[in-house]
Structures are given as C-alpha cells and as structure tokens.
Design an enzyme around this catalytic site. Structure first.
Site, PDB file in Angstrom:
ATOM      1  N   HIS A   5       1.754   4.460  -2.809  1.00 25.07           N
ATOM      2  CA  HIS A   5       1.830   5.916  -2.634  1.00 25.07           C
ATOM      3  C   HIS A   5       3.192   6.446  -3.106  1.00 25.07           C
ATOM      4  O   HIS A   5       3.274   7.452  -3.810  1.00 25.07           O
ATOM      5  CB  HIS A   5       1.674   6.283  -1.156  1.00 25.07           C
ATOM      6  CG  HIS A   5       0.281   6.207  -0.630  1.00 25.07           C
ATOM      7  ND1 HIS A   5      -0.780   6.859  -1.215  1.00 25.07           N
ATOM      8  CD2 HIS A   5      -0.225   5.581   0.467  1.00 25.07           C
ATOM      9  CE1 HIS A   5      -1.873   6.630  -0.508  1.00 25.07           C
ATOM     10  NE2 HIS A   5      -1.562   5.857   0.512  1.00 25.07           N
ATOM     11  N   HIS A  37       3.619   6.414  -6.823  1.00 20.03           N
ATOM     12  CA  HIS A  37       2.760   7.465  -7.365  1.00 20.03           C
ATOM     13  C   HIS A  37       3.501   8.802  -7.296  1.00 20.03           C
ATOM     14  O   HIS A  37       3.574   9.552  -8.276  1.00 20.03           O
ATOM     15  CB  HIS A  37       1.448   7.516  -6.561  1.00 20.03           C
ATOM     16  CG  HIS A  37       0.385   8.371  -7.168  1.00 20.03           C
ATOM     17  ND1 HIS A  37      -0.883   8.472  -6.616  1.00 20.03           N
ATOM     18  CD2 HIS A  37       0.375   9.185  -8.249  1.00 20.03           C
ATOM     19  CE1 HIS A  37      -1.607   9.299  -7.346  1.00 20.03           C
ATOM     20  NE2 HIS A  37      -0.874   9.755  -8.342  1.00 20.03           N
ATOM     21  N   HIS A  68       0.827  -1.208   0.000  1.00 19.02           N
ATOM     22  CA  HIS A  68       0.000   0.000   0.000  1.00 19.02           C
ATOM     23  C   HIS A  68       0.863   1.261   0.000  1.00 19.02           C
ATOM     24  O   HIS A  68       0.707   2.148  -0.847  1.00 19.02           O
ATOM     25  CB  HIS A  68      -0.912  -0.032   1.227  1.00 19.02           C
ATOM     26  CG  HIS A  68      -1.827   1.134   1.368  1.00 19.02           C
ATOM     27  ND1 HIS A  68      -3.167   1.059   1.064  1.00 19.02           N
ATOM     28  CD2 HIS A  68      -1.619   2.414   1.785  1.00 19.02           C
ATOM     29  CE1 HIS A  68      -3.738   2.240   1.286  1.00 19.02           C
ATOM     30  NE2 HIS A  68      -2.809   3.078   1.731  1.00 19.02           N
ATOM     31  N   GLU A  69       1.770   1.334   0.960  1.00 21.38           N
ATOM     32  CA  GLU A  69       2.580   2.559   1.085  1.00 21.38           C
ATOM     33  C   GLU A  69       3.566   2.719  -0.071  1.00 21.38           C
ATOM     34  O   GLU A  69       3.847   3.849  -0.489  1.00 21.38           O
ATOM     35  CB  GLU A  69       3.311   2.567   2.431  1.00 21.38           C
ATOM     36  CG  GLU A  69       2.396   2.556   3.653  1.00 21.38           C
ATOM     37  CD  GLU A  69       1.385   3.689   3.676  1.00 21.38           C
ATOM     38  OE1 GLU A  69       1.620   4.732   3.028  1.00 21.38           O
ATOM     39  OE2 GLU A  69       0.341   3.533   4.326  1.00 21.38           O
TER      40      GLU A  69
END
Length: 608
Positions: free
Chosen positions: A401, A404, A397-398
């Site tokens: 980020h 991105h 998940h992180e």
C-alpha cells in the site's frame, strides 16, 4: 528484539514506554502539536473565506480554475491535519488530547464539506460545451478535465447547492456509528484473560486473539474463542443498534442521491459496474467445492472428530513452527520483492530506515493494520508485529500500500494522486503473492512446505472466500434493512450464521459464537468495501504470475499502474497490466490456483 508468539511474554506497555526506534516518526506531517494547532487555526479561516467563491464559477475560465485549485489547496492541507490527528489518536486511543484532535478534524471535515458543497452543483450548471471552451481559453484549467467530465457523468446524482449543503452538514452525524463502534472496540472493550499452555493468565486483546487461535493447544483456542465472543454477546444489542444506524445512513444518502441501492451508490464513485460485484459472488459459489475440499483436509490433518471455528487458524504442521524478529521480517520482504526492481527495494529500505512503521502493540493502540499518509508526507504503516508468519505478510502487505501511494504521489498532481478503493488492495496483495512464491521456492523441508502451503491457503481463504462471504452478508443485510426497516441483534446474527455455514460447508461446525462475528468487523462501517479484497487478490494473482513468468515489460507496466492514482478509472488502470475485471477470468483463474494448492497439500500430507 524478539516478540514471538509466546503469549506469556506479551505485556502491553503504555505508549510512552515504547522504544522510539519501533514507533513511527510523524514529523513528515507536522514537527509538533503546536505546529499542527497553528495550521489548523489558519486552515479554519481559509475554509470560511472559501465560501465567498460561491456563485463565481460561471464567470470565466479563470474563475472556475480558481475555485477548483483553491479547494485543492485547502484539501491538501486538511489531509495532513486529518492524518496527523488520526494517527496520534490511533497510537493510544485512550489519550484524551488526541481524541480531541481527531474529533476536531471530523468536525472540520464536515465544515469543509459544507463550505465546498456548492462546487459540484455549480459545475453542473455549466454545460459541457461551455467547459470545453473554457479549457481551450485557459490552459491551467485543463488539469481538471477529468474531474469535470466525472461530474457530468454523475450529474443525475448531484443535487442543488442547497441540498448539497444539507447533506454535507448531515455528514458528521452520518459518521457517528463508525465513531461509536471504533471507540467501543478499541478503547472500552475489555476481555477476560486466557489461561495459556503453561497455565499462565495472559491478557486477551484484538492483537493477541489470532495468536491464541494459532495455539497448538485446542483448549487454549477454544477458551480464547469463547471469551472473546462472550464480550460481544454482552453488548450485542448496542452493537446491532450502531450497525443498524450505519445501514440506515448509507441507504439515506443512496436514496437522496437517486441511486437504486447503497451498493450502486458505493460502486459508482469508481465507475464500477454492479455486475462486477455480482459476478464475484457467482464465481465463488461455483467454486465452493474447492473450499469444502480444503475444510475437509483441515479436519483430517488435525485429526478431530469435529472441526470448529476455533480450529481455522492453527497450523496443520505438528512440528514446524517458525517465528521471526522484525529485522528478519524486513530482510525476507526485501528479498521476496527484489523481482520488482532495485528502485522498489530502495524505497522499502527508505521506509524501514526512516521509521514509516509503527511496529508493536501497546496499550490503547488501534487494532489491525493499515497504510496511510498525506500527499505531502511519506506513507505510514500501523501494525502489531508479534513474530509469526502473519506479521511478515502484514508487513509486505502494508508496504505494498505504502509504495503504491509513494509512486502515485510522486507521479500525479494532488488532484489525481489518491487511488480508488477498487485498486487499493492490488499492490498489497501482489506483494503477498510474490512473498509466498519466494518462501515456497526456498523451502528446504517437507514440513516447511506444508506449513507455507497451509498459510497460503489460509490467506486465500481469508482474502477471497472470507471477504466474499462478508460481501454477500453486506449485500443481504442492506437488502434486509431496506425491506424491514429495522433489525435486531438476533436477526443479524441468524443471517450471518446461515451464510457462514454455506461458505464453510458440511465438515465445519459453525459454532453459535461465530454468529456474532459481524459485530467485530470494522470494515462493515465502510459499506461495500470488503469485496475489493477479493477482486484485488484475484488481480494480484494474475499480475504476480505475469511478473514471475518474466512477461516482457510487465514490471514497467505494473509501476505505471502503481503511478496512476485516479487519473483513470480503476478498471482501465488494471488493463494496463492485461487484467480485465469486467470478465470472470481473473477470479476464476485465482480460484483454480487455490484448488491446485489444495491438491498439492493433499499429496504432501498423504504419505504415512
């Protein structure tokens, strides 16, 4: 290193005792504290000098450009300072030196806001025709075309230079509730130890709480749940006053800026219609039966007469339990995300090898997980890896980020690199969606598949149903504050408990302690943020389904989305991937996926 879920083995080390190999390397921000302090002093002078530009923006196209580019230059350096100070503080929130750094940066933020408060009002003193002529006459100014147009879009909400200066000065006070809550929750709050399965007294903390709730021993779960919330009960009046102050500051700024509500004000930055928020709540309410069906299945599979809130996180599999080292988690994440291409995996490798990640919990470390960085640094991940499946998903998940941010920072100029909150959770949850599909595909045993389905459904519940529950609570508590003017701890808790009952349904006992859950959620101090987890998850389900189905060109389109920053409105960025969040279909389709997985889990567990 194996830091699994054996709670008896968890001992919180001091920061200086941690293995540097598992601590982030902040040198891409600043090489030393001395370099940070020198840069901070230099920037303070530049901020003061920037004030002299007030009143010059109408003089010429170049003068307008000089103000906008000058503010970018200052903001770019400030971003690195702010991130460095914050992350030094977050790695040990009991460290007085870095508490001071973080406090200085909050003060500098207010000074910068004050020094630059003339910019938006002066832009609006120009008419759009003049700005168009300026851009024709001076090519470098065209970089700011979108920013200038956005200012004109929000014209009615931008005040006079004098009023903007007052609001900027009020900004530091407005951040106080969040600062008070964060300091209390991370540095001052202490919990009574929990007696684990082997009768050992084990520390209870934010980082170990969910691990206790995953214990197969129901007594351990219940004890941890009750001891955790007992501490919030002791401080509920202070926390209610702090939370109430945050509601009031949000309402104040919305009112002064002539928005009908704090909700409308929060969404306007990304040009998100309030109808998107309302449609999310409506879609979830329409699909509540799927949630109730899952709760009933959980009750049945756990074999309990009553299902309590402390039974929400424990795995439904009796024999299957998987734990991972950090190194194993890295390899799984890389394999799961290989579908995004060699360049994506190479960036993951870069992040892991260059210590982007602060891996394990230590004494005083900020709870939770996040990805953060500045335009001139690589991204950083803070987490508390504890060896369970959740840690693997948190890592994916992180890093979603982080990549991105990487794509955006390496494609967009500083002006347009920072993406809006509305799309902030798409890349991270797309990674999660790809990870669960990979794990399910490679599951060899029935118990493993049940375990993974249970985990996916719990993630879905936590990200879509739970975050929408939070979003509904926020909407209603802000409305309640607007109507009544003040709130008590008991009044807030009563509303929260009623919403919790509505979302979990008749087969769940909503224990009285859960009424205090609002008191521990840090995201509530960033009003109307959490709904974007639900919309982001829904968009991510849609995008990941397209990627796994091999839709022609979708990986390239997805990377175009990742590279977009805020160069387009969030709604339009998602449309690059064929996902339209102004329509109900993405949320409805995601909820249908949830229902289908509930059905699959029912079938797998129906056999005697």
């Amino acid at each position: 290193m194996d830091e699994g879920r054996n709670m008896a083995e968890i001992k919180l080390k001091k920061r200086e005792e941690m293995d540097p190999a598992y601590c982030w390397d902040l040198s891409s921000l600043f090489g030393s504290d001395e370099e940070f302090e020198k840069t901070e002093q230099e920037l303070a002078k530049k901020i003061e000098a920037f004030r002299a530009k007030q009143g010059t923006m109408k003089e010429s196209a170049k003068a307008l450009y000089d103000v906008l580019s000058g503010l970018d230059d200052i903001s770019r350096v400030f971003s690195s300072l702010y991130v460095y100070a914050s992350q030094k503080y977050h790695q040990d929130m009991g460290n007085q030196k870095y508490q001071g750094y973080a406090g200085k940066m909050d003060s500098m933020m207010a000074v910068l806001a004050d020094a630059s408060s003339f910019v938006e009002p002066e832009i609006l003193e120009l008419d759009e025709e003049t700005v168009t002529e300026f851009e024709k006459a001076y090519e470098p100014l065209r970089l700011y075309d979108r920013i200038l147009k956005e200012n004109f879009r929000k014209k009615e909400h931008i005040l006079s230079p004098e009023m903007e200066a007052v609001l900027a000065k009020a900004g530091e006070m407005a951040s106080s509730p969040d600062q008070i809550f964060s300091a209390f929750s991370n540095a001052d709050l202490r919990f009574q130890p929990v007696t684990d399965e082997e009768e050992n007294q084990v520390p209870l903390s934010h980082g170990t709480f969910v691990g206790f709730l995953q214990s197969k021993d129901r007594r351990v779960r219940k004890e941890a749940f009750e001891k955790y919330y007992a501490e919030y009960e002791k401080h509920k009046n202070m926390l209610a006053a702090t939370f109430g102050a945050n509601l009031k500051q949000a309402a104040f700024f919305a009112d002064v800026r002539k928005y009908p509500s704090a909700l409308a004000a929060s969404l306007d930055g990304g040009n998100i219609p309030v109808s998107v928020y309302d449609k999310l709540l409506e879609a979830i309410h329409a699909k509540m039966p799927a949630m109730y069906r899952y709760v009933a299945l959980r009750k049945k599979l756990l074999g309990v007469d009553e299902l309590h809130m402390y039974d929400v996180y424990v795995s439904l599999t009796k024999e299957y339990e998987q734990k991972y080292t950090y190194e194993q988690a890295i390899e799984i994440v890389k394999k799961a995300l290989a579908v995004l291409g060699d360049d994506y995996v190479a960036l993951l490798d870069k992040g892991f090898s260059e210590r982007w990640v602060d891996v394990y919990e230590n004494e005083g470390k900020k709870s939770g997980a996040y990805s953060w960085g500045s335009y001139d640094s690589h991204p950083y991940v803070l987490m508390s890896f504890n060896g369970n499946i959740d840690s693997v998903f948190t890592l994916a998940h992180e890093m979603g980020h982080s990549l991105h941010s990487w794509y955006s920072n390496h494609t967009q100029p500083f002006t347009y690199a920072e993406y809006r909150l509305f799309v902030a959770e798409v890349a991270s949850t797309c990674n999660e969606a790809l990870l669960i599909r990979y794990l399910l595909k490679h599951a060899k045993e029935k118990e493993e598949k049940i375990f993974l389905l249970n985990y996916f459904l719990d993630q879905f519940k936590g990200t879509v149903f739970r975050q929408t529950m939070f979003a509904e609570f926020e909407k209603r508590i802000h409305e309640k504050m607007a109507e009544e003017g003040t709130l008590t701890a008991d009044g807030i808790s009563e509303l929260y408990l009623s919403i919790n009952k509505e979302y979990f349904g008749p087969d769940m006992i909503s224990d009285p302690q859960i009424a205090l859950e609002w008191a521990r959620i840090p995201h509530f101090y960033t009003p109307f943020y959490v709904y974007q987890y639900a919309t982001g998850f829904s968009a991510a389900i849609a995008i990941s389904s397209k990627i796994l189905a091999g839709e022609p060109g979708i990986v390239e389109k997805y990377k175009q989305f990742l590279s977009g920053g805020c160069s387009m409105d969030p709604i339009d960025l998602l449309k690059i991937c064929g996902v339209d969040m102004t329509k109900p279909e993405p949320v409805e389709e995601a909820l249908d996926v949830f229902a289908s997985y509930v059905e699959e889990l029912e079938k797998l567990t129906a056999e005697a």
